[in-house]
Design an enzyme around this catalytic site. Sequence first.
Site, PDB file in Angstrom:
ATOM      1  N   TYR A   5       0.852  -1.193   0.000  1.00 59.96           N
ATOM      2  CA  TYR A   5       0.000   0.000   0.000  1.00 59.96           C
ATOM      3  C   TYR A   5       0.883   1.237   0.000  1.00 59.96           C
ATOM      4  O   TYR A   5       2.080   1.162   0.252  1.00 59.96           O
ATOM      5  CB  TYR A   5      -0.925  -0.005   1.239  1.00 59.96           C
ATOM      6  CG  TYR A   5      -2.058   1.008   1.159  1.00 59.96           C
ATOM      7  CD1 TYR A   5      -2.974   0.968   0.115  1.00 59.96           C
ATOM      8  CD2 TYR A   5      -2.205   2.000   2.127  1.00 59.96           C
ATOM      9  CE1 TYR A   5      -4.008   1.885   0.036  1.00 59.96           C
ATOM     10  CE2 TYR A   5      -3.244   2.921   2.061  1.00 59.96           C
ATOM     11  CZ  TYR A   5      -4.143   2.863   1.008  1.00 59.96           C
ATOM     12  OH  TYR A   5      -5.164   3.773   0.931  1.00 59.96           O
ATOM     13  N   ARG A  11      -6.914   3.028   3.397  1.00 56.64           N
ATOM     14  CA  ARG A  11      -7.599   1.759   3.128  1.00 56.64           C
ATOM     15  C   ARG A  11      -6.794   0.540   3.576  1.00 56.64           C
ATOM     16  O   ARG A  11      -7.149  -0.598   3.255  1.00 56.64           O
ATOM     17  CB  ARG A  11      -7.915   1.628   1.635  1.00 56.64           C
ATOM     18  CG  ARG A  11      -8.938   2.645   1.184  1.00 56.64           C
ATOM     19  CD  ARG A  11      -9.506   2.322  -0.182  1.00 56.64           C
ATOM     20  NE  ARG A  11     -10.120   3.495  -0.771  1.00 56.64           N
ATOM     21  CZ  ARG A  11     -11.365   3.902  -0.525  1.00 56.64           C
ATOM     22  NH1 ARG A  11     -12.134   3.223   0.274  1.00 56.64           N
ATOM     23  NH2 ARG A  11     -11.840   4.992  -1.087  1.00 56.64           N
ATOM     24  N   TRP A 103     -13.700  10.707   3.927  1.00 52.15           N
ATOM     25  CA  TRP A 103     -12.655  11.027   2.925  1.00 52.15           C
ATOM     26  C   TRP A 103     -13.144  12.139   2.015  1.00 52.15           C
ATOM     27  O   TRP A 103     -12.395  13.044   1.669  1.00 52.15           O
ATOM     28  CB  TRP A 103     -12.279   9.809   2.074  1.00 52.15           C
ATOM     29  CG  TRP A 103     -12.030   8.519   2.812  1.00 52.15           C
ATOM     30  CD1 TRP A 103     -12.570   7.297   2.514  1.00 52.15           C
ATOM     31  CD2 TRP A 103     -11.163   8.292   3.948  1.00 52.15           C
ATOM     32  NE1 TRP A 103     -12.110   6.346   3.405  1.00 52.15           N
ATOM     33  CE2 TRP A 103     -11.257   6.925   4.284  1.00 52.15           C
ATOM     34  CE3 TRP A 103     -10.337   9.115   4.725  1.00 52.15           C
ATOM     35  CZ2 TRP A 103     -10.554   6.346   5.351  1.00 52.15           C
ATOM     36  CZ3 TRP A 103      -9.644   8.560   5.790  1.00 52.15           C
ATOM     37  CH2 TRP A 103      -9.753   7.211   6.097  1.00 52.15           C
TER      38      TRP A 103
END
Lengths: 202, 202
Positions: A5, A11, A103
């Site tokens: 990531y 996430r 977000w």
Amino acid sequence: MKLIYFNGEVRAELIRLVLVQGGIEFEDFRFEFKDWPKIKAEGGFPFTQVPVLEVNGQKICQSRAIARYAARLAGLAGKNLEEEALADMYVSAIDDDVLENFWKCAYFEQDPEKKAELQKKFKEETVPKFLRNLDRLYESSGGDYLLGNSLTYADLAYYRMIKTVSGLVGDVSSDRLKSLYQRVAALPKIAHWEETKPKPAF
Amino acid sequence: MKLIYFNGEVRAELIRLVLVQGGIEFEDFRFEFKDWPKIKAEGGFPFTQVPVLEVNGQKICQSRAIARYAARLAGLAGKNLEEEALADMYVSAIDDDVLENFWKCAYFEQDPEKKAELQKKFKEETVPKFLRNLDRLYESSGGDYLLGNSLTYADLAYYRMIKTVSGLVGDVSSDRLKSLYQRVAALPKIAHWEETKPKPAF
């Protein structure tokens, strides 16, 4: 196994918390935004998205599919099919009803007026409504955790959500939900992770 | 068990297909939009949303949590943890990357110019990109279905997605993916369901 990531939490952090609490060793592979085109080109990622979990030569994407897989490996998914469905329900609701809106109003909306309006709605409607439902469900579980007496990844998701949104919405949980937050925060592996985790870029 | 949803397909149809294909008896409880306030007030639904699956006195919401639960009951979730994670990945990607964008550009956006722009992007970028990835993954599975030689709820989700978007985007799947669609459509229980299912309001 290897978790791939950005050097961020958005996430991937729930997945990390599940693996950490489960005592499952993993390579926490992080990269910077500027390296994404290169990583993407080389990665062979299923849908050219991250996070991706590499496990037994298989690449799995979609953050909730990964978190659930990790939870099942970690014994944090629930004790039977019904419990697993309820844990999934909590994690999905936290993501879809709260975090996706967060977000948007915290980062993605660029217009200052619209942003302020979205943030107001998020603080005054979205989060309080969600927490009222969650508090009622938690109370009816009759235990220390959302599903009763066993920790599941739903509790970790709740803890993670509050950490994420509290800077914007303030201290809004009921006393009962605060105790759940504190119970998760006090888990030795989680507390140790929070103290020692890499500082994320976002 | 009882599945509670509007008289529509949007977030409930995959669940219905899974239950039908699994031969699991369920009450397909549908109601009209005008009755939602009453249903909601009486329902005791976890997050005051539908679909809800009532099972053993428990109410489960969040469409993907329900679909997965149904898939596991039906033996359509995958044969081991890794396969289950991959099936979840497909279902999540279909929902998040394709269908959520479809609902937006087909229904929710009211401004005609913006709507046209979103639809153009959906047709020319979103769907082709997704299907290219899916086709490559399907090819590498080496079998008749997305996960190889066993039908899973990921195949039902793909079938359902194509039924949903093809009116807008046309006939865009590869020959290989078309054969998958046809294979699912030809399953006797699915074919029978499509012929006899209640006509939805949306």
